[in-house]
Design a protein around this motif. Structure first.
Motif, PDB file in Angstrom:
ATOM      1  N   GLY A  69      40.183  28.169  52.072  1.00  0.00           N
ATOM      2  CA  GLY A  69      39.542  26.871  52.239  1.00  0.00           C
ATOM      3  C   GLY A  69      39.823  25.933  51.084  1.00  0.00           C
ATOM      4  O   GLY A  69      40.832  26.059  50.388  1.00  0.00           O
ATOM      5  N   ALA A  70      38.889  25.012  50.879  1.00  0.00           N
ATOM      6  CA  ALA A  70      39.019  24.030  49.806  1.00  0.00           C
ATOM      7  C   ALA A  70      37.795  24.078  48.900  1.00  0.00           C
ATOM      8  O   ALA A  70      37.352  23.046  48.383  1.00  0.00           O
ATOM      9  CB  ALA A  70      39.213  22.642  50.395  1.00  0.00           C
ATOM     10  N   ASP A  71      37.232  25.271  48.719  1.00  0.00           N
ATOM     11  CA  ASP A  71      36.056  25.421  47.866  1.00  0.00           C
ATOM     12  C   ASP A  71      36.424  25.128  46.420  1.00  0.00           C
ATOM     13  O   ASP A  71      37.580  25.214  46.025  1.00  0.00           O
ATOM     14  CB  ASP A  71      35.490  26.844  47.988  1.00  0.00           C
ATOM     15  CG  ASP A  71      35.009  27.135  49.391  1.00  0.00           C
ATOM     16  OD1 ASP A  71      34.223  26.328  49.923  1.00  0.00           O
ATOM     17  OD2 ASP A  71      35.441  28.147  49.963  1.00  0.00           O
ATOM     18  N   ASP A  72      35.419  24.784  45.620  1.00  0.00           N
ATOM     19  CA  ASP A  72      35.641  24.461  44.211  1.00  0.00           C
ATOM     20  C   ASP A  72      35.686  25.741  43.384  1.00  0.00           C
ATOM     21  O   ASP A  72      34.721  26.117  42.744  1.00  0.00           O
ATOM     22  CB  ASP A  72      34.533  23.528  43.715  1.00  0.00           C
ATOM     23  CG  ASP A  72      34.795  23.026  42.309  1.00  0.00           C
ATOM     24  OD1 ASP A  72      35.965  23.052  41.866  1.00  0.00           O
ATOM     25  OD2 ASP A  72      33.814  22.605  41.651  1.00  0.00           O
ATOM     26  N   LEU A  73      36.821  26.418  43.447  1.00  0.00           N
ATOM     27  CA  LEU A  73      37.029  27.619  42.635  1.00  0.00           C
ATOM     28  C   LEU A  73      37.816  27.210  41.394  1.00  0.00           C
ATOM     29  O   LEU A  73      38.981  26.817  41.493  1.00  0.00           O
ATOM     30  CB  LEU A  73      37.810  28.676  43.420  1.00  0.00           C
ATOM     31  CG  LEU A  73      37.037  29.461  44.469  1.00  0.00           C
ATOM     32  CD1 LEU A  73      37.970  30.392  45.233  1.00  0.00           C
ATOM     33  CD2 LEU A  73      35.909  30.243  43.841  1.00  0.00           C
ATOM     34  N   HIS A  74      37.174  27.277  40.243  1.00  0.00           N
ATOM     35  CA  HIS A  74      37.810  26.917  38.975  1.00  0.00           C
ATOM     36  C   HIS A  74      37.334  27.877  37.886  1.00  0.00           C
ATOM     37  O   HIS A  74      36.451  28.705  38.123  1.00  0.00           O
ATOM     38  CB  HIS A  74      37.482  25.462  38.608  1.00  0.00           C
ATOM     39  CG  HIS A  74      36.014  25.219  38.454  1.00  0.00           C
ATOM     40  ND1 HIS A  74      35.210  24.875  39.519  1.00  0.00           N
ATOM     41  CD2 HIS A  74      35.191  25.309  37.374  1.00  0.00           C
ATOM     42  CE1 HIS A  74      33.963  24.748  39.099  1.00  0.00           C
ATOM     43  NE2 HIS A  74      33.928  25.013  37.799  1.00  0.00           N
TER      44      HIS A  74
END
Length: 112
Positions: A78-83
């Motif tokens: 997906g486009a989750d905010d994984l940082h």
């Protein structure tokens, strides 16, 4: 605690071979154990170590039962905010690509 190991010296080949087998076995016991395969990390949480995770890029740190850690390749669908610093769940391993699919841990826990 100090342990001394004395190996047989001289021409007794059988004694030397037995001593070496014993020493090799001892070294094997002292070596940390790793998961049988990377797939054993599936279901574990990890901490993202790169600035972002995409469908083609990302790394995370995951810990084994013995306390050792490994840096593994991760991807997200997906486009989750994984940082960097985000806790994620490793939910599948892709052996062909040698990476894990990851999802933010807080999203994985919703609905439980």
């Amino acid at each position: 605690m100090t342990t001394a190991v004395t190996l047989a010296s001289g021409s007794d080949e059988t004694g030397n071979k037995q001593s070496m087998k014993w020493l090799a076995g001892l070294i094997g016991l002292l070596r940390p154990t790793a998961p049988d395969s990377l797939a054993d990390f599936v279901g574990r949480t990890c901490v993202i170590r790169t600035g972002r995770v995409t469908r083609t890029f990302g790394q995370a740190e995951v810990h084994a039962d013995d306390g050792s850690s490994a840096i593994v390749q991760v991807r997200q669908a997906g486009a989750d905010d994984l940082h960097a610093g985000v806790v994620a769940l490793l939910y599948e391993y892709d052996p062909e690509g040698a990476f894990f699919w990851a999802i933010p841990f807080d999203i994985a826990m919703k609905g439980n």
